[in-house]
Motif scaffolding. Structure first.
Motif, mmCIF file in Angstrom:
data_model
loop_
_atom_site.group_PDB
_atom_site.id
_atom_site.type_symbol
_atom_site.label_atom_id
_atom_site.label_comp_id
_atom_site.label_asym_id
_atom_site.label_seq_id
_atom_site.Cartn_x
_atom_site.Cartn_y
_atom_site.Cartn_z
ATOM 1 N N VAL A 89 -11.899 -41.082 -19.523
ATOM 2 C CA VAL A 89 -12.931 -40.196 -20.069
ATOM 3 C C VAL A 89 -13.111 -39.046 -19.086
ATOM 4 O O VAL A 89 -13.527 -39.247 -17.947
ATOM 5 N N TYR A 133 -13.930 -44.961 -10.471
ATOM 6 C CA TYR A 133 -14.170 -43.582 -10.075
ATOM 7 C C TYR A 133 -12.983 -43.112 -9.228
ATOM 8 O O TYR A 133 -12.395 -43.904 -8.486
ATOM 9 N N MET A 134 -12.682 -41.820 -9.315
ATOM 10 C CA MET A 134 -11.590 -41.238 -8.511
ATOM 11 C C MET A 134 -10.318 -42.045 -8.687
ATOM 12 O O MET A 134 -9.580 -42.258 -7.739
ATOM 13 N N PRO A 169 -13.102 -33.983 -13.782
ATOM 14 C CA PRO A 169 -13.460 -35.293 -13.239
ATOM 15 C C PRO A 169 -13.267 -36.359 -14.315
ATOM 16 O O PRO A 169 -13.698 -36.167 -15.448
ATOM 17 N N THR A 170 -12.595 -37.424 -13.977
ATOM 18 C CA THR A 170 -12.211 -38.406 -14.993
ATOM 19 C C THR A 170 -12.520 -39.821 -14.539
ATOM 20 O O THR A 170 -12.218 -40.199 -13.404
ATOM 21 N N LEU A 171 -13.108 -40.575 -15.431
ATOM 22 C CA LEU A 171 -13.435 -41.963 -15.162
ATOM 23 C C LEU A 171 -12.449 -42.851 -15.906
ATOM 24 O O LEU A 171 -12.077 -42.559 -17.039
ATOM 25 N N VAL A 188 -23.986 -43.490 -5.791
ATOM 26 C CA VAL A 188 -22.783 -44.097 -6.368
ATOM 27 C C VAL A 188 -21.597 -43.215 -5.983
ATOM 28 O O VAL A 188 -21.428 -42.121 -6.526
ATOM 29 N N PHE A 189 -20.818 -43.654 -5.044
ATOM 30 C CA PHE A 189 -19.671 -42.894 -4.535
ATOM 31 C C PHE A 189 -20.042 -41.440 -4.261
ATOM 32 O O PHE A 189 -19.265 -40.532 -4.520
ATOM 33 N N GLY A 201 -23.351 -34.616 -7.891
ATOM 34 C CA GLY A 201 -22.982 -34.995 -9.261
ATOM 35 C C GLY A 201 -23.317 -36.458 -9.497
ATOM 36 O O GLY A 201 -23.255 -37.281 -8.588
ATOM 37 N N GLY A 202 -23.712 -36.797 -10.724
ATOM 38 C CA GLY A 202 -24.001 -38.192 -11.060
ATOM 39 C C GLY A 202 -25.185 -38.711 -10.280
ATOM 40 O O GLY A 202 -26.236 -38.074 -10.221
ATOM 41 N N ASP A 203 -25.019 -39.873 -9.673
ATOM 42 C CA ASP A 203 -26.069 -40.468 -8.848
ATOM 43 C C ASP A 203 -25.681 -40.307 -7.378
ATOM 44 O O ASP A 203 -24.515 -40.492 -7.038
ATOM 45 N N ALA A 205 -17.233 -36.414 -18.846
ATOM 46 C CA ALA A 205 -18.268 -37.076 -19.656
ATOM 47 C C ALA A 205 -19.602 -36.366 -19.462
ATOM 48 O O ALA A 205 -19.869 -35.810 -18.396
ATOM 49 N N THR A 247 -25.135 -41.699 -13.590
ATOM 50 C CA THR A 247 -23.805 -41.777 -12.990
ATOM 51 C C THR A 247 -22.721 -41.672 -14.062
ATOM 52 O O THR A 247 -22.956 -41.943 -15.250
ATOM 53 N N ALA A 248 -21.505 -41.268 -13.634
ATOM 54 C CA ALA A 248 -20.412 -40.973 -14.576
ATOM 55 C C ALA A 248 -20.145 -42.134 -15.529
ATOM 56 O O ALA A 248 -19.896 -41.914 -16.717
#
Ligand code: SAH
Length: 454
Positions: free
Chosen positions: A388, A361-362, A418-420, A285-286, A280-282, A391, A310-311
């Motif tokens: 968010v 993140y997380m 999943p929430t940022l 990045v995490f 997921g995302g990049d 997203a 990324t998110a």
């Protein structure tokens, strides 16, 4: 099939274009590009067809067009009248030009709009430098034939090469490196077959936020290794017969340990397979993509990393929150709220001092801890902040408020997607709502679609 497709060699041959106007000029230009000697006439006279290999009519008086068609048919010269299928003995397709590769799309004249739409899709799927790849294939052919006399082995090698890293290098314009990759690949092939792993960013969820490169690799993969954040829409882009392996990860609920995932990737590549590891995302990045890359490098496996949205970028774009904004935020920090044994491993004082945008993140479960740390370090509890969720997907939701407000309201609001967490003055920019709305109006006015969520 209503028409028999051919590619006509017109180099040095005469082509007659009857008509005067933009369409006629465009047809003449295309014919000249194909090497034809073009005879352009506003109207038709029988002698114009002498020696012609092909004739096209466009925007000429009806009587001239009909005379042209009758004469051409009599003489056996292929003739096309633009937008008049009933008068044509051949039709012209929509063309995707990747010289020397030419892709032609036609709908037997029934739905030219559809053919053009299909062409746009193919344009997007075939890299602009695809033609360079054809030249490259021709140049390495003898070398490959000499190294791999077995035709089946040679075909497999060429398939792999023309869809693999060497092809990517050709697309990037680095032919010398591509040749080196081919040489290395040939040497490996002679020793033992080896696969490759692509660590690919799947973006936030919507399939059309994938990069074109990710889409292409998904279409070529033998096996897809993916986790929980990768959406079904993205997985649907994979080759139909590709094997899918789910190694999902939810907080404190790991399906496979990271070590087991690393080992799995190495094993699949050693089986000679083309592996896409989708994250997921990049991936960097995490996403623990760095650990997987290290494991692959240590095992001597060829790998390549493809970035994804990324998110934080998806959340900013979707909610029209600029992560940096002139005069408001000069920095943006990506940080993890993941806690180790109940404590946050973040330097809250440093984060508070930066004064820019924080993308956590997380961070939902540990938001109270983070807020406490930031406020103790001097950040205003009324600093604008937002959660968010999901997203970059149609399910996106946002809870906007202040840092202390989110600590209070977040738990009841969350639906577990999943929430940022975004914190900083940019989140609360009052004027921004209006300017974003104005931009949406502009987008609508020029025919772009803006999908508003919630
Ligand atoms: N590599 C991923 C991040 C993985 S860590 C990336 O680059 O986006 C997982 C965390 O990312 C989640 O806990 C959440 O905070 C964030 N995240 C991932 N996808 C998200 C999405 N669609 N919307 C909001 N946050 C998301």
């Amino acid at each position: 099939m209503r028409h028999f497709p051919i590619f006509l060699d017109l180099a040095g041959r005469t082509a007659l274009v009857v008509g005067s106007g933009e369409v006629a000029a465009r047809k003449a230009a295309a014919l000249i590009e194909a090497g034809a000697v073009v005879r352009e006439r506003p109207g038709f006279a029988e002698a114009d067809l002498d020696g012609a290999a092909i004739a096209i009519g466009a925007e000429a008086p009806e009587a001239d067009l009909r005379a042209l068609v009758a004469a051409a048919r009599r003489r056996g010269v292929p003739v096309n009248v633009v937008d008049r299928p009933e008068l044509c003995t051949f039709i012209t397709p929509s063309v995707i030009d990747r010289d020397p590769v030419t892709i032609a799309v036609a709908s037997a004249g029934t739905a030219p709009v559809l053919a053009r739409l299909l062409r746009a899709r193919i344009e997007a799927a075939v890299p602009p430098r695809f033609g360079a790849l054809a030249g490259f294939a021709a140049r390495i052919r003898d070398r490959v034939r000499a190294a791999l006399p077995n035709p089946a082995a040679r075909r497999r090698f060429l398939e792999r090469t023309l869809t693999g890293p060497a092809a990517d290098l050709v697309f990037a314009g680095d032919e010398a490196a591509a040749v080196a990759t081919v040489e290395a690949g040939l040497a490996d092939c002679v020793r033992a077959p080896e696969g490759i792993v692509f660590l690919v960013g799947a973006g936030p969820g919507a399939a059309d936020l994938l990069t074109l490169r990710a889409q292409r690799l998904l279409g070529e993969a033998d096996v897809i290794v993916h986790d929980r954040l990768v959406s079904e829409d993205v997985l649907a882009m994979a080759r139909r017969d590709a094997e899918r392996i789910y190694v999902g990860k939810a907080r404190a609920n790991h399906c496979l340990s990271q070590e087991a995932i690393n080992a799995l990737l190495v094993r699949l590549a050693r089986e000679g397979r083309r592996v896409v590891r989708l994250k997921g995302g990049d991936p960097l990045v995490f996403g623990r993509g760095g650990e997987e890359a290290e494991a692959l490098a240590a095992a001597g496996i060829c790998f390549e990393i493809v970035p994804g949205v990324t998110a934080a970028l998806a959340a900013g774009a979707q909610r029209a929150i600029p992560l940096t904004h002139r005069g408001v935020a000069r920095t943006v920090t990506f940080a993890t709220g993941h806690s180790r044994e109940g404590t946050l491993d973040l330097d809250c004082a440093a984060l508070a001092r930066l004064g820019g945008t924080l993308a956590i993140y997380m961070g939902v479960a540990t938001l109270p801890l983070l807020a406490e740390g930031l406020i103790a370090a001097g950040l205003d509890p009324a600093t604008p902040a937002a959660l968010v969720e999901s997203a970059g997907t149609p399910a996106c939701r946002e809870l906007a408020g202040t840092l202390d407000g989110l600590v209070r309201d977040g738990p009841a609001w969350s639906r577990g997607g999943p929430t940022l967490v975004l914190i900083g003055a940019v989140v609360g920019r009052g004027g921004l709502g209006r300017s974003a709305a104005a931009e949406i109006e502009v987008a609508a006015a020029i025919g772009l679609q803006h999908v508003a969520v919630e």
